[in-house]
Scaffold this motif. Structure first.
Motif, PDB file in Angstrom:
ATOM      1  N   GLU A   1       0.883  -1.169   0.000  1.00  0.00           N
ATOM      2  CA  GLU A   1       0.000   0.000   0.000  1.00  0.00           C
ATOM      3  C   GLU A   1       0.910   1.205   0.000  1.00  0.00           C
ATOM      4  N   VAL A   2       0.741   2.083  -0.995  1.00  0.00           N
ATOM      5  CA  VAL A   2       1.713   3.157  -1.201  1.00  0.00           C
ATOM      6  C   VAL A   2       1.073   4.512  -1.449  1.00  0.00           C
ATOM      7  N   THR A   3       1.890   5.526  -1.288  1.00  0.00           N
ATOM      8  CA  THR A   3       1.649   6.885  -1.755  1.00  0.00           C
ATOM      9  C   THR A   3       2.928   7.272  -2.477  1.00  0.00           C
ATOM     10  N   VAL A   4       2.797   7.944  -3.600  1.00  0.00           N
ATOM     11  CA  VAL A   4       3.972   8.275  -4.405  1.00  0.00           C
ATOM     12  C   VAL A   4       4.123   9.779  -4.513  1.00  0.00           C
ATOM     13  N   GLY A   5       5.362  10.232  -4.418  1.00  0.00           N
ATOM     14  CA  GLY A   5       5.668  11.651  -4.566  1.00  0.00           C
ATOM     15  C   GLY A   5       6.883  11.838  -5.450  1.00  0.00           C
ATOM     16  N   ILE A   6       6.997  13.005  -6.040  1.00  0.00           N
ATOM     17  CA  ILE A   6       8.149  13.359  -6.862  1.00  0.00           C
ATOM     18  C   ILE A   6       8.933  14.420  -6.101  1.00  0.00           C
TER      19      ILE A   6
ATOM     20  N   LYS B   1      14.200   2.591   3.352  1.00  0.00           N
ATOM     21  CA  LYS B   1      14.533   2.949   4.733  1.00  0.00           C
ATOM     22  C   LYS B   1      13.283   3.122   5.579  1.00  0.00           C
ATOM     23  N   LYS B   2      13.466   2.984   6.885  1.00  0.00           N
ATOM     24  CA  LYS B   2      12.378   3.207   7.835  1.00  0.00           C
ATOM     25  C   LYS B   2      12.099   4.697   7.902  1.00  0.00           C
ATOM     26  N   VAL B   3      10.815   5.036   8.135  1.00  0.00           N
ATOM     27  CA  VAL B   3      10.466   6.455   8.161  1.00  0.00           C
ATOM     28  C   VAL B   3       9.865   6.833   9.508  1.00  0.00           C
TER      29      VAL B   3
ATOM     30  N   LYS C   1       3.489   7.204  10.352  1.00  0.00           N
ATOM     31  CA  LYS C   1       2.540   7.349   9.251  1.00  0.00           C
ATOM     32  C   LYS C   1       2.881   6.398   8.102  1.00  0.00           C
ATOM     33  N   TYR C   2       4.166   6.310   7.775  1.00  0.00           N
ATOM     34  CA  TYR C   2       4.637   5.416   6.722  1.00  0.00           C
ATOM     35  C   TYR C   2       5.678   4.484   7.318  1.00  0.00           C
ATOM     36  N   ARG C   3       5.523   3.211   7.035  1.00  0.00           N
ATOM     37  CA  ARG C   3       6.443   2.225   7.603  1.00  0.00           C
ATOM     38  C   ARG C   3       7.799   2.226   6.914  1.00  0.00           C
ATOM     39  N   ALA C   4       7.816   2.645   5.641  1.00  0.00           N
ATOM     40  CA  ALA C   4       9.078   2.654   4.896  1.00  0.00           C
ATOM     41  C   ALA C   4       8.984   3.643   3.733  1.00  0.00           C
TER      42      ALA C   4
ATOM     43  N   ILE D   1       8.568   6.547  -3.031  1.00  0.00           N
ATOM     44  CA  ILE D   1       7.433   5.661  -2.785  1.00  0.00           C
ATOM     45  C   ILE D   1       7.308   5.476  -1.277  1.00  0.00           C
ATOM     46  N   PHE D   2       6.256   6.039  -0.709  1.00  0.00           N
ATOM     47  CA  PHE D   2       5.995   5.924   0.723  1.00  0.00           C
ATOM     48  C   PHE D   2       5.131   4.682   0.937  1.00  0.00           C
ATOM     49  N   ILE D   3       5.624   3.771   1.755  1.00  0.00           N
ATOM     50  CA  ILE D   3       4.924   2.494   1.970  1.00  0.00           C
ATOM     51  C   ILE D   3       4.175   2.543   3.292  1.00  0.00           C
TER      52      ILE D   3
END
Length: 131
Positions: free
Chosen positions: A45-50, A100-102, A105-108, A124-126
């Protein structure tokens, strides 16, 4: 084209896995990796940013030289699925996929570094993963 058609075509081209990207409101929200039988072998499950800071960067990843550097052992499996070898400790920061771990809110987070060592998109925020 149906998922079945994609599986058949990818098999004809010599691939044994596919990645299906689902979207919500026009943005990627899930990446499902499937084997040649159509079974989900890994899901993100992701959110993507540039990254804005490198929007004008000429940094490009040479996929044939791409290596994986992961701080999240559960996501090391992505290297096997995508056939990306692990980097060594003395590997330069170029043509690299970094996991990497974040935070809570986002696990990676997955980031990419191009052939010139500059971070390139996407990020890619997982949120979650399943296998």
């Amino acid at each position: 084209m149906s998922v079945r058609d994609v599986l058949i075509k990818s098999s004809e081209l010599g691939y044994d896995k596919i990645a299906l990207i689902s979207e919500t409101k026009g943005n990627p929200s899930r990446i499902d990796f499937q084997n040649s039988e159509g079974e989900i072998i890994f899901s993100l499950e992701v959110t993507v940013g540039i990254p804005n800071s490198n929007a004008d960067s000429k940094s490009r990843v040479k996929s044939e030289n791409l290596k994986l550097n992961s701080d999240v052992s559960e996501l090391d499996q992505l290297g096997n699925i995508l056939d990306i070898p692990k980097s060594t400790k003395d590997s330069p920061l170029e043509n690299l996929m970094v996991i990497k771990k974040v935070d809570e809110k986002y696990r990676a987070l997955i980031e990419f570094y191009g052939s010139n060592g500059i971070e390139t998109g996407p990020k890619i925020f997982i949120k979650e993963w399943r296998y």
